[in-house]
Design an enzyme around this catalytic site. Structure first.
Site, PDB file in Angstrom:
ATOM      1  N   ASP A   8      42.324  -1.101   4.956  1.00 12.98           N
ATOM      2  CA  ASP A   8      41.213  -1.375   5.857  1.00 12.98           C
ATOM      3  C   ASP A   8      41.375  -2.805   6.362  1.00 12.98           C
ATOM      4  O   ASP A   8      42.122  -3.601   5.770  1.00 12.98           O
ATOM      5  CB  ASP A   8      39.904  -1.191   5.095  1.00 12.98           C
ATOM      6  N   ASP A  10      38.517  -5.255   8.259  1.00 14.36           N
ATOM      7  CA  ASP A  10      37.366  -6.126   7.993  1.00 14.36           C
ATOM      8  C   ASP A  10      36.865  -5.917   6.569  1.00 14.36           C
ATOM      9  O   ASP A  10      36.552  -4.797   6.168  1.00 14.36           O
ATOM     10  CB  ASP A  10      36.219  -5.815   8.964  1.00 14.36           C
ATOM     11  N   ASP A 168      37.072  -1.639   1.321  1.00  8.97           N
ATOM     12  CA  ASP A 168      35.879  -2.270   0.739  1.00  8.97           C
ATOM     13  C   ASP A 168      34.601  -1.499   1.023  1.00  8.97           C
ATOM     14  O   ASP A 168      33.503  -2.037   0.885  1.00  8.97           O
ATOM     15  CB  ASP A 168      35.738  -3.705   1.283  1.00  8.97           C
TER      16      ASP A 168
END
Length: 229
Positions: A8, A10, A168
């Site tokens: 991922d 961001d 996240d």
């Protein structure tokens, strides 16, 4: 066998929370004459893009009449301030260098649309290094749908069963599961949203990028993946 690491963006590789928070505060000030919120207050919503931040900062939902105007104001501002405060999370640059030095392909799968992801990746020099970049509008679906991850695996030329996905947000773990990836890793240093990380169903939770490198070494020994360490 070759192992591929897909990340991922961001909240996992890079910290964009301050720039996203600034765009939300721009909307609050210019459309609603409201005072700014701290980036700490908004941080948990940074992985959710404009919709998540507009909900967090203005209680606006996509079905609300005012949502689209606020969203356009947010995106217009953000497009002009993509790299004001963007930075790597500590340890990420070292991790990526290690992967490259050992010949392990790595790529990016993000829900950030290409018009926003491309300038950020170019600014950080990641566009020239990643084996693939799949943005939120690269495929017909975005995470947690498995299609972006499957597209990335195909682009890198590695079977999904030999890919790891690191993220996240619980949607990252859901996407990895749906795509049949070998391993789904949740990172505690990211934005995390409002669902406890322990409930996501990740194969493991790590606190630092260094721990991911250690995990690769351990799994290499267990599974007989070609020697990389």
């Amino acid at each position: 066998m070759t192992l591929a690491l897909l990340f991922d963006l961001d909240g996992t590789l890079i910290d964009t929370a301050d720039d996203l928070a600034a765009s939300l505060n721009h909307v609050r000030q210019h459309l609603y004459d409201l005072p700014p919120l701290s980036s700490i207050q908004l941080r948990a919503y940074a992985s959710r893009g404009a919709a998540g931040l507009l909900y967090a900062g203005l209680n606006l939902k996509p079905e609300d009449a005012a949502f689209e105007k606020a969203r356009e104001a947010f995106l217009t501002h953000y497009a002009l301030h993509l790299t004001d405060h963007v930075r790597f999370f500590p340890g990420i640059e070292t991790l990526l260098e290690r992967l490259e030095n050992r010949g392990l392909p790595w790529g990016i799968v993000t829900n950030k649309y290409q018009r926003f992801s491309a300038p950020v990746l170019a600014y950080l020099g990641l566009d020239r290094r990643a084996a693939c970049v799949v943005s939120g509008d690269t495929t017909a679906h975005s995470k947690p749908h498995p299609l972006p991850l499957l597209h990335a695996a195909q682009t890198v030329g590695v079977a999904p069963q030999q890919c790891w996905y690191i993220g996240d947000d619980h949607r990252d773990i859901d996407a990895a599961r749906a795509a049949g990836f070998q391993y789904a890793v949740a990172v505690r240093w990211g934005y995390l949203g409002d669902k406890p990380i322990e409930t996501w169903g990740a194969d493991t939770i790590i606190d630092t990028p260094e721990q991911l490198w250690d995990l690769i070494a351990a799994k290499n020994q267990e599974s007989g993946i070609r020697k990389i360490i």
